[in-house]
Write a protein that holds these residues in place. Structure first.
Motif, mmCIF file in Angstrom:
data_model
loop_
_atom_site.group_PDB
_atom_site.id
_atom_site.type_symbol
_atom_site.label_atom_id
_atom_site.label_comp_id
_atom_site.label_asym_id
_atom_site.label_seq_id
_atom_site.Cartn_x
_atom_site.Cartn_y
_atom_site.Cartn_z
ATOM 1 N N GLU A 196 11.235 -0.160 3.167
ATOM 2 C CA GLU A 196 11.785 0.194 1.866
ATOM 3 C C GLU A 196 11.960 -1.081 1.047
ATOM 4 O O GLU A 196 12.751 -1.965 1.399
ATOM 5 C CB GLU A 196 13.140 0.899 2.045
ATOM 6 C CG GLU A 196 13.042 2.271 2.679
ATOM 7 C CD GLU A 196 12.288 3.247 1.789
ATOM 8 O OE1 GLU A 196 12.305 3.062 0.546
ATOM 9 O OE2 GLU A 196 11.656 4.175 2.327
ATOM 10 N N VAL A 197 11.165 -1.210 -0.015
ATOM 11 C CA VAL A 197 11.251 -2.383 -0.874
ATOM 12 C C VAL A 197 11.436 -1.921 -2.305
ATOM 13 O O VAL A 197 11.060 -0.793 -2.670
ATOM 14 C CB VAL A 197 9.974 -3.244 -0.756
ATOM 15 C CG1 VAL A 197 9.859 -3.851 0.631
ATOM 16 C CG2 VAL A 197 8.732 -2.421 -1.080
ATOM 17 N N PRO A 198 11.987 -2.778 -3.140
ATOM 18 C CA PRO A 198 12.156 -2.416 -4.552
ATOM 19 C C PRO A 198 10.805 -2.139 -5.199
ATOM 20 O O PRO A 198 9.773 -2.687 -4.786
ATOM 21 C CB PRO A 198 12.829 -3.657 -5.157
ATOM 22 C CG PRO A 198 13.487 -4.325 -4.004
ATOM 23 C CD PRO A 198 12.617 -4.062 -2.817
ATOM 24 N N PRO A 199 10.782 -1.279 -6.229
ATOM 25 C CA PRO A 199 9.511 -0.954 -6.908
ATOM 26 C C PRO A 199 8.768 -2.181 -7.431
ATOM 27 O O PRO A 199 7.546 -2.240 -7.363
ATOM 28 C CB PRO A 199 9.958 -0.038 -8.052
ATOM 29 C CG PRO A 199 11.231 0.584 -7.561
ATOM 30 C CD PRO A 199 11.932 -0.470 -6.748
ATOM 31 N N ALA A 200 9.515 -3.166 -7.926
ATOM 32 C CA ALA A 200 8.829 -4.356 -8.450
ATOM 33 C C ALA A 200 8.101 -5.105 -7.335
ATOM 34 O O ALA A 200 6.957 -5.564 -7.509
ATOM 35 C CB ALA A 200 9.854 -5.277 -9.132
ATOM 36 N N ASP A 201 8.761 -5.232 -6.171
ATOM 37 C CA ASP A 201 8.109 -5.897 -5.046
ATOM 38 C C ASP A 201 6.930 -5.079 -4.539
ATOM 39 O O ASP A 201 5.887 -5.634 -4.135
ATOM 40 C CB ASP A 201 9.124 -6.120 -3.914
ATOM 41 C CG ASP A 201 10.168 -7.166 -4.268
ATOM 42 O OD1 ASP A 201 9.881 -7.969 -5.178
ATOM 43 O OD2 ASP A 201 11.243 -7.178 -3.645
ATOM 44 N N ARG A 202 7.103 -3.736 -4.561
ATOM 45 C CA ARG A 202 5.985 -2.891 -4.109
ATOM 46 C C ARG A 202 4.757 -3.104 -4.976
ATOM 47 O O ARG A 202 3.636 -3.206 -4.487
ATOM 48 C CB ARG A 202 6.448 -1.423 -4.131
ATOM 49 C CG ARG A 202 5.378 -0.436 -3.624
ATOM 50 C CD ARG A 202 5.915 0.981 -3.670
ATOM 51 N NE ARG A 202 7.015 1.138 -2.726
ATOM 52 C CZ ARG A 202 6.868 1.393 -1.426
ATOM 53 N NH1 ARG A 202 5.641 1.510 -0.937
ATOM 54 N NH2 ARG A 202 7.904 1.534 -0.641
ATOM 55 N N ARG A 203 4.993 -3.152 -6.306
ATOM 56 C CA ARG A 203 3.861 -3.367 -7.209
ATOM 57 C C ARG A 203 3.237 -4.749 -6.981
ATOM 58 O O ARG A 203 2.030 -4.927 -7.032
ATOM 59 C CB ARG A 203 4.328 -3.222 -8.661
ATOM 60 C CG ARG A 203 4.593 -1.778 -9.065
ATOM 61 C CD ARG A 203 4.743 -1.662 -10.572
ATOM 62 N NE ARG A 203 5.919 -2.413 -11.042
ATOM 63 C CZ ARG A 203 7.157 -1.913 -11.112
ATOM 64 N NH1 ARG A 203 7.398 -0.646 -10.737
ATOM 65 N NH2 ARG A 203 8.147 -2.651 -11.582
ATOM 66 N N ARG A 204 4.081 -5.762 -6.733
ATOM 67 C CA ARG A 204 3.569 -7.111 -6.496
ATOM 68 C C ARG A 204 2.747 -7.183 -5.210
ATOM 69 O O ARG A 204 1.664 -7.793 -5.165
ATOM 70 C CB ARG A 204 4.735 -8.098 -6.428
ATOM 71 C CG ARG A 204 4.318 -9.539 -6.202
ATOM 72 C CD ARG A 204 5.477 -10.475 -6.524
ATOM 73 N NE ARG A 204 6.656 -10.165 -5.739
ATOM 74 C CZ ARG A 204 6.866 -10.634 -4.483
ATOM 75 N NH1 ARG A 204 5.969 -11.422 -3.931
ATOM 76 N NH2 ARG A 204 7.976 -10.325 -3.838
ATOM 77 N N PHE A 205 3.257 -6.486 -4.138
ATOM 78 C CA PHE A 205 2.512 -6.503 -2.883
ATOM 79 C C PHE A 205 1.192 -5.752 -3.013
ATOM 80 O O PHE A 205 0.158 -6.160 -2.476
ATOM 81 C CB PHE A 205 3.364 -5.897 -1.765
ATOM 82 C CG PHE A 205 4.566 -6.723 -1.415
ATOM 83 C CD1 PHE A 205 4.555 -8.105 -1.566
ATOM 84 C CD2 PHE A 205 5.735 -6.120 -0.941
ATOM 85 C CE1 PHE A 205 5.673 -8.856 -1.248
ATOM 86 C CE2 PHE A 205 6.841 -6.870 -0.608
ATOM 87 C CZ PHE A 205 6.824 -8.249 -0.776
ATOM 88 N N ALA A 206 1.212 -4.626 -3.734
ATOM 89 C CA ALA A 206 -0.017 -3.847 -3.934
ATOM 90 C C ALA A 206 -1.042 -4.652 -4.736
ATOM 91 O O ALA A 206 -2.254 -4.643 -4.452
ATOM 92 C CB ALA A 206 0.300 -2.529 -4.643
ATOM 93 N N ALA A 207 -0.518 -5.366 -5.786
ATOM 94 C CA ALA A 207 -1.423 -6.207 -6.574
ATOM 95 C C ALA A 207 -2.007 -7.324 -5.716
ATOM 96 O O ALA A 207 -3.179 -7.713 -5.871
ATOM 97 C CB ALA A 207 -0.673 -6.787 -7.779
ATOM 98 N N ASN A 208 -1.206 -7.861 -4.795
ATOM 99 C CA ASN A 208 -1.687 -8.906 -3.890
ATOM 100 C C ASN A 208 -2.806 -8.375 -3.003
ATOM 101 O O ASN A 208 -3.820 -9.045 -2.772
ATOM 102 C CB ASN A 208 -0.523 -9.433 -3.058
ATOM 103 C CG ASN A 208 -0.921 -10.656 -2.255
ATOM 104 O OD1 ASN A 208 -1.830 -11.389 -2.635
ATOM 105 N ND2 ASN A 208 -0.249 -10.891 -1.155
ATOM 106 N N ILE A 209 -2.606 -7.141 -2.492
ATOM 107 C CA ILE A 209 -3.650 -6.534 -1.654
ATOM 108 C C ILE A 209 -4.934 -6.338 -2.462
ATOM 109 O O ILE A 209 -6.045 -6.641 -2.000
ATOM 110 C CB ILE A 209 -3.158 -5.196 -1.078
ATOM 111 C CG1 ILE A 209 -2.048 -5.450 -0.050
ATOM 112 C CG2 ILE A 209 -4.313 -4.427 -0.429
ATOM 113 C CD1 ILE A 209 -1.411 -4.183 0.475
#
Length: 488
Positions: free
Chosen positions: A288-301
């Motif tokens: 469970e991560v904050p939405p902003a971190d989720r978007r950052r991790f997805a963008a990294n992928i």
């Protein structure tokens, strides 16, 4: 000793030895052959004269009869003949007639009348019904003073019993045949020398042809060993061409094996970082991560995935170029229109970074040079250089693209691309063309795949040109692509 000299000397030794032995046999057979021919002629002459002398011999006046009178001046009989280039001016025959006791009754030379010839081989054998002939020296110390004697029996008519009345001997000095023997020897030796000369020429030509092929293979092997592009130089169905094809097949198999091993090693090494980043981001997204971190991790992928796709695509393109030994379809390529098109396509990317692209020819009024090559590969190589210049140029900088044509029949077409960037660190200059080596961008963006300059170098080598990257004296970097100009 050089292999060419070994082959030549071996060939010439065999042919020369065979020619020498053949000539020696010919020369040794000339003299006996001529003398045998002379003996056969003397035998015919003796039998003819024996028939003509039979009547006078039977009547008992062989010494002063018609036969003797006709032959008395034989030595003084003039002869005017040129035989095979040899001048003949007198009759060389001497005729003697002996009775049944071997006593000389007639001598055309007039010197031995009354002499006893009964023990000479020609008379002795003929009186006994055999073939009589001999060769005797007039001077025992002089080998060239030999005279050949051939005898024939003088017989009565067959109706009278065919009794032997005496022996007629025809003699001729062997020295009279010396000019013919010498002339035959000269001709044989002359043709022998011509044969040796032809053998020398053929041997030299064959050796040069063979050594030329071997040297081509040697240069090819050295070029391959040095990692250079090299085309198999020999064609056809000969043994050397077959050897060359075998060497080329072995090289290709070894290169393929080494190439695959090297690429697997480098590719796996370069894929570790993006895969590690993707794996780390994927693990964090499982929590469970904050939405902003989720978007950052997805963008990294997504970013690392694009990097992997770009790396694999460029690596495949580079592999295709590296495996080529020559351009398959070459055609004239005008550099200025090609660069103008690339500048137009790169304009949005340059505008995004506030970079100005400038295209010109040097000198300005000079016609743009044309090169022979593969348009697609040249386009990709020039696009890589322009892309690098844009990436390393600062905001409000200028990328200057100049097309220079060198004069002369063997001139070069040069494309020079200058940027206003920070330049290249000294430690990086020797490694710029290494596979996967890349420098960080000035604005902090990620490094490139490190395959662009390596690709440009391979394309330049494929077109028999070269590429260099260096720092400019006033700052920034300069990439120079030099290609052979097309013949006009």
């Amino acid at each position: 000793m050089h292999i060419g000299l070994r082959i030549f000397f071996g060939f010439f030794l065999i042919v020369g030895l065979a020619a020498f032995l053949t000539l020696r046999v010919f020369v040794q057979e000339v003299k006996p052959g001529v003398r045998q021919s002379m003996e056969a002629t003397l035998a015919d002459t003796a039998h003819v004269l024996a028939l003509l002398a039979a009547d006078d011999m039977q009547q008992g006046h062989i010494a002063n009869g018609a036969f003797a009178r006709r032959l008395a001046g034989l030595a003084q009989e003039p002869v005017n003949a040129t035989i095979s280039g040899v001048r003949k001016e007198s009759v060389d025959y001497r005729v003697t007639v002996t009775d049944v006791r071997g006593i000389v009754s007639f001598d055309s030379a007039g010197t031995d009348v009354g002499a006893d010839y009964s023990r000479w081989n020609d008379v002795y054998r003929t009186l006994r019904g055999q073939y009589g002939a001999r060769s005797t020296r007039t001077d025992p110390a002089d080998e060239d003073s030999t005279v050949m004697y051939v005898a024939a029996p003088i017989r009565t008519d067959a109706t009278e019993g065919g009794r032997t009345l005496g022996v007629l001997t025809v003699s001729k000095p062997n020295a009279t045949m010396a000019p013919f023997i010498a002339r035959s020897r000269e001709k044989i030796l002359l043709h022998g020398l011509l044969l040796m000369g032809c053998a020398f020429g053929i041997g030299l030509a064959c050796t040069l042809w063979l050594v030329h092929g071997l040297r081509k293979l040697q240069r090819y092997a050295r070029a391959v060993a040095a990692g250079q592009r090299a085309e198999m130089p020999l064609r056809g169905a000969g043994e050397l061409a077959e050897l060359g094809r075998a060497v080329e097949t072995m090289r290709l198999r070894l290169e393929d094996k080494q190439y695959v091993e090297h690429y697997i090693h480098t590719l796996t090494h370069e894929m570790k970082s993006p895969l590690a980043a993707i794996g780390g981001a994927a693990e964090l997204l499982q929590e469970e991560v904050p939405p902003a971190d989720r978007r950052r991790f997805a963008a990294n992928i997504q970013g690392q995935t694009r990097r992997l796709e770009l790396m694999i695509g460029k690596l495949l393109t580079l592999a295709a170029v590296e495996q080529k030994q020559q351009i398959e379809a070459s055609e004239p390529v005008a550099l200025l229109p090609l660069l103008a098109q690339l500048v137009e396509e790169s304009e949005p990317r340059a505008r995004q970074r506030n970079v100005t692209l400038q295209l010109r020819t040097v000198p300005p009024d000079e016609a743009a040079p044309v090169v022979e090559g593969e348009p697609f590969l040249l386009r990709q190589a020039l696009a890589n250089l322009i892309e690098n210049a844009i990436d390393f140029s600062p905001a409000h900088g200028t990328v200057d693209i100049a097309v220079v044509g060198e004069p002369g029949a063997a001139g070069a077409a040069i494309v020079r691309i200058d940027d206003d960037g920070p330049g290249i660190p000294d430690y990086a200059l020797p490694r710029l063309f290494e596979r996967f080596y890349s420098l960080p961008r000035p604005d902090g963006r990620d490094k490139s795949t490190g395959l662009g300059l390596c690709f440009v170098r391979e394309v330049a080598a494929l077109h028999r040109g070269h590429v260099t990257v260096a720092n400019r004296a006033g700052g920034g970097a300069c990439a120079t692509l030099s290609l052979p100009a097309a013949r006009r």
